[in-house]
Design a protein around this motif. Structure first.
Motif, short mmCIF file in Angstrom:
data_model
loop_
_atom_site.label_atom_id
_atom_site.label_comp_id
_atom_site.label_asym_id
_atom_site.label_seq_id
_atom_site.Cartn_x
_atom_site.Cartn_y
_atom_site.Cartn_z
N ARG A 143 0.62 -1.15 0.18
CA ARG A 143 -0.05 -0.08 0.11
C ARG A 143 0.95 1.21 -0.17
O ARG A 143 1.84 1.21 0.63
N SER A 144 0.53 2.25 -0.76
CA SER A 144 1.18 3.33 -0.77
C SER A 144 0.33 4.61 -1.23
O SER A 144 -0.42 4.43 -2.43
N MET A 181 6.77 0.15 -5.64
CA MET A 181 5.86 0.52 -4.51
C MET A 181 6.77 -0.27 -3.12
O MET A 181 6.39 0.34 -1.95
N PRO A 184 9.09 3.09 -2.05
CA PRO A 184 8.42 4.33 -2.91
C PRO A 184 9.59 5.48 -2.93
O PRO A 184 9.47 6.31 -3.67
N LYS A 185 10.49 5.60 -1.93
CA LYS A 185 11.36 6.74 -1.95
C LYS A 185 12.67 6.37 -2.69
O LYS A 185 13.45 7.35 -2.82
#
Length: 242
Positions: A143-144, A181, A184-185
């Protein structure tokens, strides 16, 4: 003598699938693992390893990097697309970049050849203990922001105006989105995404750009901008204000 699981209940001994094309090494590993009370199966190439993984559902995979038909990286990539089977890589390449590549693709551990078979058994047992300590019954979800991916069912969705919209993605687009995902960074290079997400035979980094562009257009049609995000001169990250 009965075999006990971590809860003290009787259980079938763990099954270790050994993907190794050198018969002598495979025989040594089979002998040591069986003497430790584990069950074993052997695959002589990457394609056979994937077939046996699908049919036998082993508890752990010992995976050689350099194998015929499909190499270990491609096998690991497909195994991770299928689920969370613990994987220990067997590699003759004693270089940090090879170890890091395996870990980034989702390997649980690695052993460098030539190895002590007793050490391999110890690592197998340690990884199995860690795997059993996790709640393996839970469904792995990523999830993001408004995005959600169910890795097991290969379903991706995004919440638009509070309502989930299923994404109609190709397998490669799904793998790309899932890979980004998971971190994510982090910025992934095109080479990493090529190895991790694209089918065997695709060797051009520009092919990654094409798949990313198609994925981005599908998300833009849902008014989601900047996903995936291009990082000039480096590659891609998940991106967006999500």
């Amino acid at each position: 003598m009965s075999n006990l699981n971590s809860s003290g209940n009787t259980a079938m001994p763990a099954l270790v699938l050994i993907a190794e094309d050198e018969p002598e090494i495979a025989d040594i590993l089979i002998g040591y693992l069986k003497r430790s009370g584990l069950r074993t199966e052997h695959a002589a190439d990457g394609q056979q390893a994937l077939a046996l993984h699908q049919s036998l559902k082993p508890d752990l995979l010992l995976l050689d990097v350099q194998m015929p038909v499909l190499d270990g990286w491609n096998v690991l990539n497909e195994i991770r697309a299928r689920g969370n089977t613990p994987v220990i890589m067997l590699t003759a390449l004693d270089q940090d970049i090879d170890k890091l590549m395996g870990l980034r693709l989702g390997a649980d551990d690695y052993v460098v050849k030539p190895f002590n078979p007793a050490e391999v058994v110890a690592r197998v047992q340690a990884v199995l203990r860690r795997a059993r300590g996790h709640n393996v019954a839970s469904t792995p979800l990523l999830r993001s922001g408004p995005f959600q991916i169910d890795v097991d069912s290969h379903e991706a969705s995004v919440f638009v105006a509070g309502q989930p919209q299923k994404l109609d993605l190709t397998l490669t687009e799904f793998k790309l989105l899932a890979c980004l995902m998971r971190a994510p960074k982090r910025v992934f290079s095109r080479e990493e995404l090529l190895i991790t997400c694209l089918p065997e035979g695709d060797t051009q980094e520009r092919t990654v750009d094409s798949h990313i562009s198609k994925l981005r257009k599908k998300l833009e049609a849902l008014d989601i901008q900047g996903v995936p995000l291009s990082v000039w001169g480096v590659g891609y990250r998940f991106g967006g204000d999500v």
